[in-house]
Structures are given as structure tokens and as C-alpha cells.
Design a protein around this motif. Sequence first.
Motif, mmCIF file in Angstrom:
data_model
loop_
_atom_site.group_PDB
_atom_site.id
_atom_site.type_symbol
_atom_site.label_atom_id
_atom_site.label_comp_id
_atom_site.label_asym_id
_atom_site.label_seq_id
_atom_site.Cartn_x
_atom_site.Cartn_y
_atom_site.Cartn_z
ATOM 1 N N SER A 77 0.825 -1.194 0.000
ATOM 2 C CA SER A 77 0.000 0.000 0.000
ATOM 3 C C SER A 77 0.866 1.253 0.000
ATOM 4 O O SER A 77 1.890 1.310 0.669
ATOM 5 N N GLY A 78 0.419 2.243 -0.731
ATOM 6 C CA GLY A 78 1.105 3.529 -0.723
ATOM 7 C C GLY A 78 0.192 4.606 -0.186
ATOM 8 O O GLY A 78 0.540 5.769 -0.121
ATOM 9 N N ALA A 79 -0.990 4.192 0.226
ATOM 10 C CA ALA A 79 -2.012 5.157 0.606
ATOM 11 C C ALA A 79 -1.769 5.786 1.971
ATOM 12 O O ALA A 79 -2.132 6.924 2.197
ATOM 13 N N ASN A 80 -1.151 5.067 2.874
ATOM 14 C CA ASN A 80 -1.062 5.569 4.232
ATOM 15 C C ASN A 80 0.391 5.754 4.671
ATOM 16 O O ASN A 80 0.882 5.059 5.549
ATOM 17 N N LYS A 81 1.061 6.716 4.069
ATOM 18 C CA LYS A 81 2.473 6.957 4.364
ATOM 19 C C LYS A 81 2.688 7.400 5.813
ATOM 20 O O LYS A 81 3.686 7.049 6.425
ATOM 21 N N ASP A 82 1.749 8.181 6.348
ATOM 22 C CA ASP A 82 1.877 8.632 7.735
ATOM 23 C C ASP A 82 1.818 7.457 8.695
ATOM 24 O O ASP A 82 2.564 7.391 9.668
ATOM 25 N N PHE A 83 0.926 6.506 8.410
ATOM 26 C CA PHE A 83 0.809 5.316 9.257
ATOM 27 C C PHE A 83 2.099 4.504 9.207
ATOM 28 O O PHE A 83 2.618 4.084 10.240
ATOM 29 N N ILE A 84 2.631 4.315 8.002
ATOM 30 C CA ILE A 84 3.862 3.541 7.851
ATOM 31 C C ILE A 84 5.012 4.253 8.560
ATOM 32 O O ILE A 84 5.810 3.631 9.260
ATOM 33 N N ARG A 85 5.076 5.582 8.427
ATOM 34 C CA ARG A 85 6.129 6.343 9.104
ATOM 35 C C ARG A 85 5.995 6.176 10.622
ATOM 36 O O ARG A 85 6.978 5.988 11.330
ATOM 37 N N GLU A 86 4.769 6.255 11.116
ATOM 38 C CA GLU A 86 4.531 6.103 12.553
ATOM 39 C C GLU A 86 4.967 4.716 13.036
ATOM 40 O O GLU A 86 5.577 4.579 14.099
ATOM 41 N N GLN A 87 4.671 3.693 12.258
ATOM 42 C CA GLN A 87 5.072 2.338 12.622
ATOM 43 C C GLN A 87 6.594 2.200 12.621
ATOM 44 O O GLN A 87 7.173 1.552 13.484
ATOM 45 N N ARG A 88 7.241 2.818 11.630
ATOM 46 C CA ARG A 88 8.709 2.782 11.565
ATOM 47 C C ARG A 88 9.309 3.517 12.756
ATOM 48 O O ARG A 88 10.312 3.086 13.321
ATOM 49 N N MET A 89 8.696 4.630 13.162
ATOM 50 C CA MET A 89 9.165 5.369 14.334
ATOM 51 C C MET A 89 9.036 4.504 15.591
ATOM 52 O O MET A 89 9.916 4.514 16.452
ATOM 53 N N LYS A 90 7.945 3.767 15.680
ATOM 54 C CA LYS A 90 7.737 2.884 16.835
ATOM 55 C C LYS A 90 8.844 1.826 16.899
ATOM 56 O O LYS A 90 9.391 1.554 17.973
ATOM 57 N N LEU A 91 9.184 1.241 15.745
ATOM 58 C CA LEU A 91 10.271 0.255 15.706
ATOM 59 C C LEU A 91 11.597 0.885 16.109
ATOM 60 O O LEU A 91 12.387 0.286 16.846
#
Length: 127
Positions: A77-91
Amino acid sequence: MKIIISNASSDPIYMQIINQIRQCILSGELKAGEILPSIRQLAKDLQVSVITTKRVYEELEKEKLIDSVVGKGCFVSGANKDFIREQRMKLLEEKMIEIIRESKELSMNQQDLIDHITLFFEEEQNT
């Protein structure tokens, strides 16, 4: 994308696969729009049930990490970049906590840790 299934793991096989695909997406190894193997192909490659890989893709779709297009397959998915960024920040935060705990076990103070991180950061920028 390389997925390794461990029979010694306490996690069920489908969770091992989900975690590894999720990690590939969140780390950027798998890019937005990139096609994933078909459910059948992934099952064949990993020597697991098609039901298992179907469940994996359903869970990843619920997390909005992949999109399923009828007749075309599953894509990152490319639709939710903010969500992916947030998940990467959590990691990243989890890794930092691990580093802080390890540094405490080595009797390092905060400034020692900051100095080490600064050194590695500068070295990485020069490569």
C-alpha cells in the motif's frame, strides 16, 4: 524479500510470516506499489498451506499495509504513508530503548552513549 520460518519459534507460522513481511514494508525494503507473490506462490515457496498465506495477506490488508486488487494480486500500500512512518518510528523507539538498556549494563552514562551515536552517525554520513 526473504522469509524464514522457524519451527523452534513460539509464534505460529502465519505470525512469523506477517511479522517478516511487515518488517520489509516498514523498513522500506518493499516499496509502495510493489507486487507481492500470489497467495499460491508464497505458499509454495514457503512450503505452507494456502490457507496460511491467505490469512497472512488478509491480516496485512486489515493493517492497511497491503492492497488486494481482484485479478491483479496484492500490492504494498502507498495510501497511508503517515501510518507507515509512525510504525517505523515505533520500531526505531523500541531499538533505542534496547540500546539504552544495553548501554546501562555496560555502565555507560548518557553522554557516552550520545558520543557513540554521534560518532556512528557521522561515519554513516561519510559513506
